[in-house]
Write a protein that holds these residues in place. Sequence first.
Motif, mmCIF file in Angstrom:
data_model
loop_
_atom_site.group_PDB
_atom_site.id
_atom_site.type_symbol
_atom_site.label_atom_id
_atom_site.label_comp_id
_atom_site.label_asym_id
_atom_site.label_seq_id
_atom_site.Cartn_x
_atom_site.Cartn_y
_atom_site.Cartn_z
ATOM 1 N N ASN A 145 0.889 -1.102 -0.033
ATOM 2 C CA ASN A 145 -0.233 0.134 -0.031
ATOM 3 C C ASN A 145 0.867 1.341 0.009
ATOM 4 N N ALA A 146 1.891 1.249 0.831
ATOM 5 C CA ALA A 146 3.054 2.300 1.014
ATOM 6 C C ALA A 146 3.421 2.800 -0.511
ATOM 7 N N CYS A 147 3.818 1.551 -1.169
ATOM 8 C CA CYS A 147 4.429 1.855 -2.659
ATOM 9 C C CYS A 147 3.561 2.247 -3.639
ATOM 10 N N LEU A 148 2.521 1.586 -3.662
ATOM 11 C CA LEU A 148 1.462 1.974 -4.313
ATOM 12 C C LEU A 148 1.161 3.442 -4.117
ATOM 13 N N MET A 149 0.793 4.166 -3.056
ATOM 14 C CA MET A 149 0.554 5.251 -2.543
ATOM 15 C C MET A 149 1.786 6.285 -3.092
ATOM 16 N N LYS A 150 2.819 5.833 -3.174
ATOM 17 C CA LYS A 150 3.866 6.710 -3.613
ATOM 18 C C LYS A 150 4.198 6.691 -4.824
ATOM 19 N N LEU A 151 3.716 5.860 -5.629
ATOM 20 C CA LEU A 151 3.517 5.748 -7.153
ATOM 21 C C LEU A 151 2.626 6.716 -7.802
ATOM 22 N N ARG A 152 1.357 6.266 -6.848
ATOM 23 C CA ARG A 152 0.213 7.223 -7.158
ATOM 24 C C ARG A 152 0.366 8.711 -7.207
ATOM 25 N N ALA A 153 1.215 8.864 -5.948
ATOM 26 C CA ALA A 153 1.147 10.282 -5.375
ATOM 27 C C ALA A 153 2.315 10.967 -6.485
ATOM 28 N N ALA A 154 3.420 10.320 -6.869
ATOM 29 C CA ALA A 154 4.400 11.013 -7.803
ATOM 30 C C ALA A 154 3.877 10.896 -9.182
ATOM 31 N N LYS A 155 2.820 9.901 -9.547
ATOM 32 C CA LYS A 155 2.143 10.112 -10.977
ATOM 33 C C LYS A 155 3.125 9.871 -11.883
ATOM 34 N N ARG A 156 4.175 9.190 -11.671
ATOM 35 C CA ARG A 156 5.302 9.026 -12.780
ATOM 36 C C ARG A 156 5.715 7.473 -12.899
ATOM 37 N N HIS A 157 5.044 6.757 -12.180
ATOM 38 C CA HIS A 157 5.608 5.098 -12.445
ATOM 39 C C HIS A 157 5.553 4.574 -13.882
ATOM 40 N N ARG A 158 4.274 5.279 -14.632
ATOM 41 C CA ARG A 158 4.406 4.801 -15.933
ATOM 42 C C ARG A 158 5.613 5.475 -16.782
#
Lengths: 111, 176
Positions: free
Chosen positions: B77-90
Amino acid sequence: MREEIDFSSVERLTPRADSFNRVLARLDKQESNVIPFKVISGLALAASVAIVCVSVILSVFSVDTDTENMPMGNIVSLDDVAWYSSLGNEDSCDFEELEESPAISYLTARK
Amino acid sequence: MDERKVFDGLKKGDRSSLALLWELHSKNVLNLAFQMLKNRDEAEDILMDVFVSVPVRVQGFRGDSAFSTWLYRITVNACLMKLRAAKRHRELEELNHDVIVEENLSRAESVFADGEALQKALAELPAETRGMLWLKDAEEMSIEDLVDVYGMPSGTIKARLSRARTVVREFLKGKL
């Protein structure tokens, strides 16, 4: 064929040496932030209680005994008293000085 | 190792229990976070965030699952939140993919036989699936525990794992 992917060749990371100490430091910082919050909230509560007590005490001591039992109907504003006392004491009743409202002007004009 | 003692100690705010938990699970948490984020520093940040949150979160933990499962759930959950917050994983993954392709073209074929090649193949997957595959195949987690970690039906998890393995194998096969 083996279904799973073989991860044995992937290097496993180890946490940095100071990571746990940093975790403890963050926890200490969190706790130190909680204590002032408790103190501040306690102070605010104490101040609120003090204000309420002072206001109650002041209201008790500031009661005027002469007017304490006076009915509300007897309480008249100073302006009202002055107006009543001036009735019939002047030559003019100041009718000329009355300002006509736009509605009255309209009715007059129609006549 | 009695998890119950650690659990009781953590509930009381005992730091030695936290140290024990760190000793047992920090490495696994870090590796899962790294597999999802593909960034060592961010994975370390997640590791610390997870363990800083443990003393608070453990108050709501009923102890009906293993500590490892519980920690993995927090980590995911922490990783997904970080990825979503940054909106840059893609964007990051696309960028990494470009770099990977460039690096691969300039390297000898033997490079694909090692762990680095596998890491690059894993970069083809979405972060969540990558973590799932890591937990299943590297950490040998059961499907039941994955259901607990991801909150998905077992069929969905199995399907995702199957697709992920196919993607990884195809990537490695294509590059070899």
